[in-house]
Design a protein around this motif. Structure first.
Motif, short mmCIF file in Angstrom:
data_model
loop_
_atom_site.label_atom_id
_atom_site.label_comp_id
_atom_site.label_asym_id
_atom_site.label_seq_id
_atom_site.Cartn_x
_atom_site.Cartn_y
_atom_site.Cartn_z
N PHE A 196 0.84 -1.20 0.00
CA PHE A 196 0.00 0.00 0.00
C PHE A 196 0.87 1.25 0.00
O PHE A 196 0.65 2.18 -0.78
CB PHE A 196 -0.91 -0.01 1.23
N LEU A 197 1.88 1.27 0.86
CA LEU A 197 2.73 2.46 0.99
C LEU A 197 3.64 2.64 -0.21
O LEU A 197 3.96 3.78 -0.59
CB LEU A 197 3.55 2.37 2.28
N ASP A 198 4.07 1.54 -0.82
CA ASP A 198 4.94 1.64 -2.00
C ASP A 198 4.22 2.34 -3.15
O ASP A 198 4.84 3.01 -3.97
CB ASP A 198 5.39 0.26 -2.46
N ARG A 199 2.90 2.18 -3.23
CA ARG A 199 2.12 2.76 -4.33
C ARG A 199 1.29 3.96 -3.86
O ARG A 199 0.29 4.30 -4.47
CB ARG A 199 1.20 1.69 -4.92
N ILE A 200 1.74 4.60 -2.78
CA ILE A 200 0.93 5.64 -2.16
C ILE A 200 0.69 6.83 -3.08
O ILE A 200 -0.41 7.39 -3.09
CB ILE A 200 1.58 6.11 -0.82
N VAL A 201 1.68 7.24 -3.87
CA VAL A 201 1.49 8.39 -4.76
C VAL A 201 0.47 8.05 -5.84
O VAL A 201 -0.43 8.84 -6.15
CB VAL A 201 2.83 8.84 -5.38
N GLU A 202 0.61 6.87 -6.41
CA GLU A 202 -0.34 6.42 -7.43
C GLU A 202 -1.76 6.36 -6.86
O GLU A 202 -2.73 6.80 -7.49
CB GLU A 202 0.08 5.03 -7.93
N ARG A 203 -1.90 5.83 -5.64
CA ARG A 203 -3.21 5.75 -4.99
C ARG A 203 -3.77 7.15 -4.70
O ARG A 203 -4.97 7.40 -4.82
CB ARG A 203 -3.10 4.97 -3.68
N PHE A 204 -2.88 8.06 -4.32
CA PHE A 204 -3.30 9.42 -4.02
C PHE A 204 -3.92 10.09 -5.25
O PHE A 204 -5.02 10.64 -5.18
CB PHE A 204 -2.11 10.24 -3.51
N TRP A 205 -3.22 10.02 -6.39
CA TRP A 205 -3.75 10.67 -7.59
C TRP A 205 -5.03 10.00 -8.07
O TRP A 205 -5.94 10.68 -8.57
CB TRP A 205 -2.70 10.67 -8.70
N ALA A 206 -5.12 8.68 -7.92
CA ALA A 206 -6.34 7.99 -8.31
C ALA A 206 -7.52 8.44 -7.45
O ALA A 206 -8.64 8.63 -7.93
CB ALA A 206 -6.14 6.47 -8.21
N THR A 207 -7.26 8.62 -6.15
CA THR A 207 -8.31 9.06 -5.23
C THR A 207 -8.72 10.50 -5.53
O THR A 207 -9.91 10.83 -5.53
CB THR A 207 -7.82 8.94 -3.78
N VAL A 208 -7.74 11.36 -5.81
CA VAL A 208 -8.03 12.74 -6.18
C VAL A 208 -8.89 12.79 -7.44
O VAL A 208 -9.86 13.55 -7.52
CB VAL A 208 -6.72 13.53 -6.39
N GLN A 209 -8.53 11.97 -8.41
CA GLN A 209 -9.30 11.95 -9.66
C GLN A 209 -10.72 11.45 -9.42
O GLN A 209 -11.70 11.97 -9.97
CB GLN A 209 -8.61 11.05 -10.68
N GLU A 210 -10.86 10.45 -8.56
CA GLU A 210 -12.18 9.87 -8.29
C GLU A 210 -13.11 10.91 -7.64
O GLU A 210 -14.26 11.06 -8.05
CB GLU A 210 -12.03 8.66 -7.36
N TYR A 211 -12.60 11.62 -6.65
CA TYR A 211 -13.45 12.56 -5.92
C TYR A 211 -13.50 13.93 -6.58
O TYR A 211 -14.39 14.74 -6.28
CB TYR A 211 -12.98 12.69 -4.48
N GLY A 212 -12.55 14.20 -7.45
CA GLY A 212 -12.54 15.49 -8.11
C GLY A 212 -13.28 15.52 -9.42
O GLY A 212 -13.45 16.57 -10.05
N ALA A 213 -13.68 14.34 -9.89
CA ALA A 213 -14.36 14.25 -11.19
C ALA A 213 -15.75 14.90 -11.13
O ALA A 213 -16.42 14.89 -10.12
CB ALA A 213 -14.49 12.78 -11.60
#
Length: 207
Positions: free
Chosen positions: A190-207
Motif C-alpha cells: 500500500f505504501l509503496d504505491r501511495i502516490v499512485e493511490r493518491f492521484w487515483a483518489t483525487v481523480q475519483e473525488y474530483g471528477a
C-alpha cells in the motif's frame, strides 16, 4: 525493419555515422538511451513521432521531446539561459521560481502529477502521504496542499480516504489471522504505491 536497417537509415538519411546495429539493439533492450538528435532521427526512420517512442514521459527531457520542442523554446518560455535549462534536464533537477514553474507547466502541458514528478517532488510527496496514512492525516493537509495546490476540501477527502483504506486494510489483515508477516507485506505494498493511490483518489473525488 530490423536493427541493421534502422541503423543504416540513421546513418544515411540523418548523418549519424556512428549508429550501428549494436547501438540500436542496446536502445531496444534499454541498455542505453538515445539523445535528442538520435531520438529524432530514430523516429524519422520509423515514420513516427518522438513522443510515440517515449511512451509516457516522466522526465523534463521526455516531456519536451514529446511536445516537439527544442531546449531553446522551453528555456525562453521559463526565463532561463539555455545552458542552465539543459543542465537541469541532464541532472533531472528542476530549479525555478513559482512563476517559472507555472511557465514550465504551461509550455510542456504538464498535469499536476506530471509537474510533481518532473520537478523532483514525488519522493517528498510520498514521504508526507505515508506519514498521513500511518498517523494523523489532518496534520498533513496543509503541507501536502502547499505542494500539490489542490482544493482543500478535495485534499482533505483524499487524505481521509487513503488513511481509512490503509488502516482498514491493516486491521482486516490482522483479523484474518494472517499474522505480522502478511500484515507487513500488505502495508508495504500500500505504501509503496501511495502516490499512485493518491492521484487515483483525487481523480475519483474530483471528477
Amino acid at each position: 525493419m530490423g536493427p541493421g536497417d534502422v541503423a543504416y537509415g540513421m546513418r544515411v538519411s540523418y548523418g549519424l555515422p556512428y549508429v550501428t546495429e549494436d547501438l540500436v539493439i542496446a536502445w531496444e533492450r534499454e541498455l542505453a538511451s538515445p539523445n535528442s538528435s538520435e531520438l529524432t532521427a530514430l523516429a524519422g526512420v520509423l515514420w513516427c513521432s518522438p513522443g510515440e517512442l517515449l511512451g509516457k514521459p516522466r522526465t523534463l527531457r521526455e516531456h519536451r521531446i514529446a511536445r516537439g520542442l527544442a531546449p531553446e523554446d522551453v528555456a525562453r518560455a521559463v526565463g532561463h539561459e539555455v545552458l542552465t535549462y539543459l543542465r537541469m534536464e541532464e541532472d533531472d533537477d528542476w530549479r525555478g521560481t513559482d512563476r517559472q514553474s507555472a511557465a514550465l507547466a504551461e509550455v510542456l502541458g504538464l498535469t499536476i502529477p506530471d509537474f510533481i514528478t518532473v520537478t523532483g517532488r514525488e519522493t517528498r510527496l510520498a514521504e508526507m502521504l505515508r506519514s498521513a496514512v500511518t498517523t494523523r492525516w489532518q496534520a498533513y493537509v496543509r503541507p501536502v496542499g502547499k505542494m500539490v495546490l489542490l482544493d482543500r476540501r478535495l485534499l482533505e477527502t483524499a487524505l481521509q480516504e487513503l488513511h481509512q483504506n490503509y488502516q482498514g486494510q491493516m486491521t482486516a489483515t490482522l483479523s484474518w489471522g494472517g499474522g505480522n508477516g502478511d500484515s507487513s507485506a500488505a502495508g508495504r505494498e500500500f505504501l509503496d504505491r501511495i502516490v499512485e493511490r493518491f492521484w487515483a483518489t483525487v481523480q475519483e473525488y474530483g471528477a
